[in-house]
Design a protein around this motif. Structure first.
Motif, PDB file in Angstrom:
ATOM      1  N   VAL A 131      44.449  45.648  41.119  1.00 34.61           N
ATOM      2  CA  VAL A 131      43.729  44.385  41.316  1.00 34.61           C
ATOM      3  C   VAL A 131      42.583  44.262  40.319  1.00 34.61           C
ATOM      4  CG1 VAL A 131      42.233  43.111  42.905  1.00 34.61           C
ATOM      5  CG2 VAL A 131      44.370  44.127  43.738  1.00 34.61           C
ATOM      6  N   ASN A 132      41.807  45.321  40.157  1.00 32.29           N
ATOM      7  CA  ASN A 132      40.661  45.262  39.254  1.00 32.29           C
ATOM      8  C   ASN A 132      41.082  45.201  37.787  1.00 32.29           C
ATOM      9  OD1 ASN A 132      37.696  45.748  40.552  1.00 32.29           O
ATOM     10  ND2 ASN A 132      39.283  46.588  41.877  1.00 32.29           N
ATOM     11  N   LEU A 133      42.159  45.900  37.424  1.00 31.51           N
ATOM     12  CA  LEU A 133      42.662  45.821  36.056  1.00 31.51           C
ATOM     13  C   LEU A 133      43.042  44.393  35.695  1.00 31.51           C
ATOM     14  CD1 LEU A 133      45.004  48.913  35.437  1.00 31.51           C
ATOM     15  CD2 LEU A 133      42.976  48.275  34.119  1.00 31.51           C
ATOM     16  N   CYS A 134      43.486  43.629  36.693  1.00 29.53           N
ATOM     17  CA  CYS A 134      43.953  42.267  36.462  1.00 29.53           C
ATOM     18  C   CYS A 134      42.900  41.220  36.814  1.00 29.53           C
ATOM     19  CB  CYS A 134      45.244  42.015  37.252  1.00 29.53           C
ATOM     20  SG  CYS A 134      46.621  43.063  36.727  1.00 29.53           S
ATOM     21  N   GLY A 135      41.650  41.652  36.979  1.00 37.43           N
ATOM     22  CA  GLY A 135      40.562  40.698  37.158  1.00 37.43           C
ATOM     23  C   GLY A 135      40.414  40.132  38.551  1.00 37.43           C
ATOM     24  N   GLY A 136      41.032  40.787  39.553  1.00 38.99           N
ATOM     25  CA  GLY A 136      40.928  40.298  40.916  1.00 38.99           C
ATOM     26  C   GLY A 136      39.748  40.894  41.661  1.00 38.99           C
ATOM     27  N   MET A 147      43.374  42.201  51.330  1.00 38.06           N
ATOM     28  CA  MET A 147      43.188  40.779  51.117  1.00 38.06           C
ATOM     29  C   MET A 147      42.419  40.636  49.808  1.00 38.06           C
ATOM     30  SD  MET A 147      40.994  37.930  53.260  1.00 38.06           S
ATOM     31  CE  MET A 147      40.755  36.279  52.558  1.00 38.06           C
ATOM     32  N   VAL A 148      42.923  39.788  48.913  1.00 38.03           N
ATOM     33  CA  VAL A 148      42.410  39.745  47.550  1.00 38.03           C
ATOM     34  C   VAL A 148      42.201  38.301  47.111  1.00 38.03           C
ATOM     35  CG1 VAL A 148      42.880  40.422  45.164  1.00 38.03           C
ATOM     36  CG2 VAL A 148      43.679  41.874  47.034  1.00 38.03           C
ATOM     37  N   TYR A 149      41.167  38.080  46.278  1.00 39.30           N
ATOM     38  CA  TYR A 149      40.975  36.794  45.616  1.00 39.30           C
ATOM     39  C   TYR A 149      41.164  36.972  44.111  1.00 39.30           C
ATOM     40  CZ  TYR A 149      38.728  34.817  49.814  1.00 39.30           C
ATOM     41  OH  TYR A 149      38.464  34.354  51.083  1.00 39.30           O
ATOM     42  N   PHE A 150      41.757  35.955  43.483  1.00 38.66           N
ATOM     43  CA  PHE A 150      41.839  35.891  42.024  1.00 38.66           C
ATOM     44  C   PHE A 150      41.293  34.545  41.582  1.00 38.66           C
ATOM     45  CE2 PHE A 150      45.050  38.994  43.107  1.00 38.66           C
ATOM     46  CZ  PHE A 150      44.962  39.938  42.092  1.00 38.66           C
ATOM     47  N   GLY A 151      40.483  34.575  40.523  1.00 35.56           N
ATOM     48  CA  GLY A 151      39.907  33.346  40.002  1.00 35.56           C
ATOM     49  C   GLY A 151      38.399  33.360  40.130  1.00 35.56           C
ATOM     50  N   GLY A 152      37.773  32.326  39.595  1.00 36.79           N
ATOM     51  CA  GLY A 152      36.326  32.217  39.621  1.00 36.79           C
ATOM     52  C   GLY A 152      35.860  31.067  38.755  1.00 36.79           C
ATOM     53  N   ILE A 155      36.874  31.366  34.936  1.00 42.38           N
ATOM     54  CA  ILE A 155      38.228  31.859  34.704  1.00 42.38           C
ATOM     55  C   ILE A 155      39.194  30.682  34.645  1.00 42.38           C
ATOM     56  CG2 ILE A 155      40.072  33.340  35.622  1.00 42.38           C
ATOM     57  CD1 ILE A 155      37.903  34.953  37.037  1.00 42.38           C
ATOM     58  N   ASP A 156      40.084  30.702  33.669  1.00 42.65           N
ATOM     59  CA  ASP A 156      41.115  29.678  33.563  1.00 42.65           C
ATOM     60  C   ASP A 156      42.098  29.803  34.733  1.00 42.65           C
ATOM     61  OD1 ASP A 156      42.734  27.681  31.831  1.00 42.65           O
ATOM     62  OD2 ASP A 156      44.162  29.296  32.244  1.00 42.65           O
ATOM     63  N   LYS A 157      42.447  28.677  35.329  1.00 44.31           N
ATOM     64  CA  LYS A 157      43.275  28.707  36.537  1.00 44.31           C
ATOM     65  C   LYS A 157      44.655  29.308  36.270  1.00 44.31           C
ATOM     66  CE  LYS A 157      42.872  25.211  39.314  1.00 44.31           C
ATOM     67  NZ  LYS A 157      43.012  23.858  39.946  1.00 44.31           N
ATOM     68  N   LYS A 158      45.298  28.913  35.183  1.00 42.21           N
ATOM     69  CA  LYS A 158      46.623  29.448  34.889  1.00 42.21           C
ATOM     70  C   LYS A 158      46.558  30.945  34.629  1.00 42.21           C
ATOM     71  CE  LYS A 158      50.753  28.928  32.059  1.00 42.21           C
ATOM     72  NZ  LYS A 158      51.442  28.178  30.970  1.00 42.21           N
ATOM     73  N   LYS A 159      45.514  31.390  33.932  1.00 41.73           N
ATOM     74  CA  LYS A 159      45.379  32.828  33.683  1.00 41.73           C
ATOM     75  C   LYS A 159      45.194  33.578  34.994  1.00 41.73           C
ATOM     76  CE  LYS A 159      42.918  36.344  31.040  1.00 41.73           C
ATOM     77  NZ  LYS A 159      42.993  37.312  32.153  1.00 41.73           N
ATOM     78  N   ALA A 160      44.436  32.998  35.929  1.00 41.61           N
ATOM     79  CA  ALA A 160      44.244  33.645  37.224  1.00 41.61           C
ATOM     80  C   ALA A 160      45.572  33.765  37.965  1.00 41.61           C
ATOM     81  CB  ALA A 160      43.229  32.853  38.060  1.00 41.61           C
ATOM     82  N   VAL A 161      46.417  32.744  37.865  1.00 46.15           N
ATOM     83  CA  VAL A 161      47.747  32.804  38.481  1.00 46.15           C
ATOM     84  C   VAL A 161      48.548  33.944  37.860  1.00 46.15           C
ATOM     85  CG1 VAL A 161      49.963  31.609  38.687  1.00 46.15           C
ATOM     86  CG2 VAL A 161      47.839  30.382  39.166  1.00 46.15           C
ATOM     87  N   GLU A 162      48.542  34.025  36.529  1.00 45.18           N
ATOM     88  CA  GLU A 162      49.273  35.092  35.842  1.00 45.18           C
ATOM     89  C   GLU A 162      48.744  36.465  36.237  1.00 45.18           C
ATOM     90  OE1 GLU A 162      48.592  33.942  31.835  1.00 45.18           O
ATOM     91  OE2 GLU A 162      50.279  32.518  31.768  1.00 45.18           O
ATOM     92  N   ASP A 163      47.420  36.593  36.327  1.00 45.48           N
ATOM     93  CA  ASP A 163      46.814  37.880  36.683  1.00 45.48           C
ATOM     94  C   ASP A 163      47.163  38.283  38.117  1.00 45.48           C
ATOM     95  OD1 ASP A 163      45.688  38.134  34.193  1.00 45.48           O
ATOM     96  OD2 ASP A 163      43.713  37.391  34.783  1.00 45.48           O
ATOM     97  N   ALA A 164      47.156  37.318  39.032  1.00 43.43           N
ATOM     98  CA  ALA A 164      47.480  37.613  40.427  1.00 43.43           C
ATOM     99  C   ALA A 164      48.924  38.100  40.548  1.00 43.43           C
ATOM    100  CB  ALA A 164      47.264  36.367  41.292  1.00 43.43           C
ATOM    101  N   LEU A 165      49.841  37.406  39.887  1.00 42.62           N
ATOM    102  CA  LEU A 165      51.241  37.803  39.930  1.00 42.62           C
ATOM    103  C   LEU A 165      51.449  39.168  39.279  1.00 42.62           C
ATOM    104  CD1 LEU A 165      52.848  34.360  39.018  1.00 42.62           C
ATOM    105  CD2 LEU A 165      52.837  35.451  41.273  1.00 42.62           C
ATOM    106  N   LYS A 166      50.739  39.411  38.190  1.00 44.06           N
ATOM    107  CA  LYS A 166      50.839  40.688  37.493  1.00 44.06           C
ATOM    108  C   LYS A 166      50.344  41.833  38.378  1.00 44.06           C
ATOM    109  CE  LYS A 166      49.086  40.467  33.445  1.00 44.06           C
ATOM    110  NZ  LYS A 166      48.057  40.413  32.377  1.00 44.06           N
TER     111      LYS A 166
END
Length: 332
Positions: A131-136, A147-152, A155-166
């Motif tokens: 999670v932390n490697l991917c910015g979550g 339970m995790v959050y991605f974004g901020g 942070i670009d929304k599409k990149k956050a989606v990619e990071d969460a899936l990754k």
């Protein structure tokens, strides 16, 4: 590349030295249990902490992440921590995710609670790393799940989606590929992950402080935060289910298969759909995994040219993935 090996090795040693496993009996004397507790306490020190292993550092560099990154405090998204203890409410988009290990209670049938505790801790730490490697941001640890959050706000929304899936794909890989066979060899069947992810847009999410005094947390109120754990419950073994907002923001329909049953009925004629996400195909396509000669998925980093990556960091990874490595060297 073996970024999860340190976690797997701790689990292996704990299981191999478990007194229930070795004696196949639950009537253990206290001295034997005391020795096992001392062993487990020492073994816990072998789990990676803030310092990354060399493989982890190589992966971080290849992903464009600083190897000195620090783990974010639990439940403290830095963009909203100022809401703590206040009555303020802010609207801002966020991705909510839930992932946990299913049927892990079966571990108690085979091992002491100390061994189960260390197995769970190893999986949680490996998950927090991903999670932390991917910015979550890990919001909460729930038994053997997160339970995790991605974004901020920056942070670009599409990149956050990619990071969460990754991130969730890497965790799913760890349990399915690195742990499954070992558990089955030791009589534990059908241990697997299930994951759910959904995106709430800014007008769909309230950030606020929930609780009284120190008995509370900064959290979100959103349909999509509430739907993520429901999607997790609808996932197949080692599967991931995501909401329509995730699927449309990624913009790559080949990874998504719409489930026959919607996840939410707005009761005004609109339905909100959920999708099975092909995380294995995604890991391969984004260059974080390859198939070896036996068709087994191997976590790696591909060496296709990328201005953000240093080839000196990618070489040690590619060299450990023989099918990929041979393909790379043929072009030199």
């Amino acid at each position: 590349m073996n970024i999860f090996d340190n976690y797997k090795n701790v689990i292996r040693k704990a299981v191999e030295n478990d007194p229930i496993k070795s004696k196949q009996t639950f009537s253990l004397n206290e001295s034997l249990l005391d020795r096992n507790r001392e062993f487990l306490s020492s073994l816990k020190n072998e789990l990676p902490g803030r310092e990354l292993s060399e493989d982890m550092k190589t992966l971080a560099r290849g992903m464009g992440v600083a190897v000195t990154f620090d783990y974010q405090p639990l439940g403290s998204h830095p963009d909203f921590i100022h809401l703590k203890g206040t009555d303020m409410v802010e609207e801002h988009w966020i991705i909510s995710g839930f992932i946990d290990v299913k049927k892990s209670t079966r571990l108690f049938n085979r091992f002491t609670k100390g061994t189960v505790r260390l197995i769970t801790e190893s999986i949680i730490r490996a998950s927090i790393l991903a999670v932390n490697l991917c910015g979550g941001y890990v919001h909460r640890v729930q038994g053997d799940g997160l339970m995790v959050y991605f974004g901020g706000k920056s942070i670009d929304k599409k990149k956050a989606v990619e990071d969460a899936l990754k991130s969730f794909s890497m965790i799913s890989y760890f349990v399915k590929n690195d742990l499954k066979d070992f558990f089955e060899e030791n009589g534990v069947q059908d241990i697997h992950t299930r994951a759910g992810l959904d995106l709430g847009h800014t007008n769909q999410v309230d950030w606020f402080y929930s609780g009284v005094g120190d008995s509370g947390e900064v959290t979100t109120c959103s349909l999509h935060t509430s739907l993520a754990p429901k999607m997790q419950a609808n996932a197949d073994d080692n599967g991931m289910v995501v909401g329509h907002n995730i699927a449309t923001n990624l913009g790559r329909p080949k990874y998504f298969e719409q489930k026959t049953k919607e996840i939410h009925d707005y009761e005004d004629g609109r339905l909100y759909h959920q999708y099975n996400f092909d995380w294995e195909r995604y890991l391969v396509d984004i260059g974080l995994a390859v198939q070896n000669h036996a068709g087994v998925l191997v976590l790696t980093l591909n060496a296709f040219p990328d201005p953000k990556r240093d080839s000196r960091d990618l070489y040690p990874i590619a060299s450990k993935s023989k099918p990929y490595f041979s393909r790379c060297t043929q072009g030199n």
